[in-house]
Design an enzyme around this catalytic site. Structure first.
Site, short mmCIF file in Angstrom:
data_model
loop_
_atom_site.label_atom_id
_atom_site.label_comp_id
_atom_site.label_asym_id
_atom_site.label_seq_id
_atom_site.Cartn_x
_atom_site.Cartn_y
_atom_site.Cartn_z
N LYS A 278 -29.35 4.87 -21.39
CA LYS A 278 -30.56 4.59 -20.62
C LYS A 278 -31.76 5.01 -21.46
O LYS A 278 -31.71 6.01 -22.16
CB LYS A 278 -30.52 5.37 -19.31
CG LYS A 278 -29.48 4.82 -18.34
CD LYS A 278 -29.61 5.42 -16.96
CE LYS A 278 -28.56 4.87 -16.02
NZ LYS A 278 -28.75 3.43 -15.73
N ARG A 354 -18.87 0.56 -11.28
CA ARG A 354 -17.87 -0.42 -10.82
C ARG A 354 -16.51 -0.17 -11.45
O ARG A 354 -15.48 -0.52 -10.87
CB ARG A 354 -18.41 -1.84 -11.11
CG ARG A 354 -18.67 -2.10 -12.56
CD ARG A 354 -19.51 -3.35 -12.78
NE ARG A 354 -20.94 -3.12 -12.53
CZ ARG A 354 -21.89 -4.04 -12.68
NH1 ARG A 354 -21.56 -5.28 -13.04
NH2 ARG A 354 -23.14 -3.75 -12.44
N1 BES Z 1 -26.40 4.14 -11.63
C1 BES Z 1 -26.92 2.93 -12.14
C2 BES Z 1 -27.67 2.12 -11.09
C3 BES Z 1 -29.01 2.67 -10.68
C4 BES Z 1 -30.14 2.39 -11.44
C5 BES Z 1 -29.15 3.38 -9.53
C6 BES Z 1 -31.37 2.84 -11.05
C7 BES Z 1 -30.38 3.84 -9.12
C8 BES Z 1 -31.49 3.56 -9.88
C9 BES Z 1 -25.77 2.03 -12.64
O1 BES Z 1 -24.69 2.69 -13.16
C10 BES Z 1 -26.33 1.20 -13.73
O2 BES Z 1 -26.71 1.75 -14.72
N2 BES Z 1 -26.39 -0.10 -13.51
C11 BES Z 1 -26.93 -0.99 -14.46
C12 BES Z 1 -26.06 -2.21 -14.48
C13 BES Z 1 -26.33 -3.12 -15.63
C14 BES Z 1 -25.94 -2.48 -16.93
C15 BES Z 1 -25.54 -4.39 -15.42
C16 BES Z 1 -28.35 -1.34 -14.02
O3 BES Z 1 -28.60 -1.43 -12.82
O4 BES Z 1 -29.21 -1.46 -14.90
MN MN Z 2 -24.97 3.12 -15.26
#
Ligand code: BES
Ligand code: MN
Ligand code: ZN
Length: 506
Positions: A278, A354
């Site tokens: 991130k 997931r």
């Molecule tokens: N935990 C995150 C989702 C999330 C993001 C929750 C911001 C709350 C606030 C999840 O694991 C994630 O990183 N999802 C990615 C998916 C993408 C890589 C397809 C996302 O949402 O960017």
């Molecule tokens: Mn994630």
């Protein structure tokens, strides 16, 4: 906090004076000329005080809009504080209005020890209104000072009297305490930093619930999960120095079991993104709340364990771990095999939730449940689509979706049903494995739900709640102080207490 009902007449001056509370809050609709209020106030206030209050209301141009609140300190009178609450139009005054007004009243009364609250509840279901008020009072004043070296003085009210409700509702209203304990547990877990709320800490929390209420607990370690073939979950966990904990907590009712349900929660105690790290601005420092799904199911289990509903057996499953980076972490491009034998190309290590849920759902379906509900902070896309106040709901069963929507509506947690558009599965096709874990950006929360559906056995009614937006509120709202909301506990508990209805899977 002690909450009681008291069916006194607001027109009865001596009854009002005998209330012996520090503060009295009176709700007012915006359409009313303020006659009714003033009749009550005249009984309580000296003519001088009454004139002063009227002047204050006029000066503030008090319109009784929802959330508008005026508090009036009296010199030497009882009650010492009067709070006038705006309620808006009577037609729009529903249980959420009741919650909002109760929350404002309690916050306005805060330094006081006791509050009597008079809201016009005509036309609303009394029992639900009593429970809504009792919950709102406690949840709105929730404070978390665990990580401060010097705590501020607590602002909790010791006693709240709900005027105009019959005292035979006391038992029902008392049960609100069990609901609040579940929500508060979830809030505490979500707000705890990732060096405290570890996978082991989630397992310890489940153990504490099991001990206190006599539930059954099974915790699987890395080896146990390997033996079950949970390659997707373990792939996520392998970059962390903290060992994974697969937690299975079971509530069994006394007497016959007529329904078996499974609650599955995403339990990423920290989500760095892995090698798809991130970046700044992606709220990496907030990814402690990526275990919000597991917090909600643990909170719901605590409430269920305390209320002991008949007929329903409840399984809680959390595949807890961290998503970290190390020499042993998964590479983008790795292929893992889940416990149902499906192979997954990890084309993005940040779509880790997931992967953990895949093995948790396979495990849940082996229990042959009548319904499975998972809660997960799964996608940023859901936060973008629905914002902070509404969770996304996906379901393969209309009956289950309806029942969850109803439970959310009744408890004040908002849900919006989203489509399981099967053609979007195209986006999860992999050239090398059975599927990949990430599709294109558009419709990202839908493809995430479709990915999960691949790990739910045919014929099992299943629903998925994406709580990425609702798990946390920076500003706070109504009964949620700023921070962790404990979202999901009330919906799950409401659904289970209603008998956990579910229709057949599509
Ligand atoms: N935990 C995150 C989702 C999330 C993001 C929750 C911001 C709350 C606030 C999840 O694991 C994630 O990183 N999802 C990615 C998916 C993408 C890589 C397809 C996302 O949402 O960017
Ligand atoms: Mn994630
Ligand atoms: Zn995540």
């Amino acid at each position: 906090m002690d909450v009681r009902c008291q069916s006194i007449d607001l027109g009865d001056a001596s009854a009002l004076q005998q209330l012996k509370v520090d503060a009295l809050a009176v709700g007012l609709f915006s359409h009313q000329d303020q006659q009714a209020l003033h009749q009550t106030l005249e009984l309580l206030l000296s003519p001088g005080e009454h004139a002063a209050l009227q002047a204050r209301l006029a000066q503030r141009r008090f319109k009784a809009k929802p959330g508008e609140c005026l508090s009036f300190e009296r010199l030497g009178g009882t009650p010492a504080t009067l709070i006038v609450l705006g309620l808006g139009e009577p037609a729009g005054f529903d249980l959420n209005g009741v919650r909002q007004a109760t929350a404002s009243a309690c916050k306005a009364a805060a330094p006081a020890n006791s509050l009597a609250l008079a809201l016009p509840l005509e036309g609303l279901p009394q029992q639900a209104a009593g429970q809504a008020m009792a919950e709102a009072a406690r949840l709105a004043l929730y404070q978390d000072q665990r990580f401060k070296s010097e705590a501020e003085p607590a602002r909790g009210l010791d006693q709240v009297l709900l005027l105009g409700l019959p005292s035979d509702l006391d038992a029902q209203v008392g049960r609100a305490a069990a609901h609040c304990s579940g929500v508060e547990l979830a809030r505490q877990l979500v707000a705890a930093p990732p060096n405290v709320a570890t996978p082991q800490h989630l397992a310890d929390t489940a153990a504490a619930i099991a001990r206190e209420f006599g539930l059954t607990l099974k915790v699987l370690d890395r080896n146990d999960c390997e033996a079950l073939g949970m390659g997707a979950y373990l792939g996520v966990a392998q970059g962390s120095d903290l060992p994974p904990r697969f937690i299975h907590l079971t509530y069994s009712p006394a007497g016959e079991v007529t329904r078996r349900i499974a609650l599955v929660g995403k339990g990423l105690t920290f989500d760095s993104g892995g090698y798809n790290l991130k970046v700044a601005g992606s709220q990496i420092e907030m990814m402690k709340y990526d275990m919000g799904g597991s917090a909600a199911v643990l909170g719901a289990m605590r409430t269920i364990a305390e209320l002991r509903p008949a007929g329903v057996e409840v399984h809680m499953i959390v595949a807890a771990c961290e998503n970290m980076i190390s020499g042993g972490a998964v590479h983008p491009g790795d292929i893992v095999t889940a416990s149902n034998g499906k192979t997954i190309e990890i084309n993005n290590t940040d779509a880790e939730g997931r992967l953990t849920l895949a093995d948790a759902l396979v495990y849940a379906c082996k229990l042959q449940p009548d319904a499975v509900v998972d809660l997960a902070t799964l996608t940023g896309a859901c936060l973008i689509a629905l914002g902070e106040e509404i969770a996304g709901l996906w379901a393969n069963s209309d009956g289950l979706a309806e029942a969850l929507l109803r439970a959310g509506e009744a408890t004040g947690e908002s849900l919006w049903r989203m489509p399981l558009r099967q053609s979007y599965k195209e986006g999860l096709k992999s050239g090398v494995a059975d599927l990949k874990n990430t599709g294109p950006r558009p419709g990202g929360s839908i493809t995430a739900a479709l990915f999960l559906q691949d790990f739910v056995s045919q014929g099992v009614p299943w629903a998925h709640l994406d709580i990425a937006g609702t798990v946390w509120s920076d500003k706070g709202r109504s009964c949620d102080p700023p921070g962790a909301t404990g979202y999901g506990v009330r919906t799950l508990v409401g659904w289970i207490l209603a008998g956990a209805p579910a229709g057949p899977a599509a």
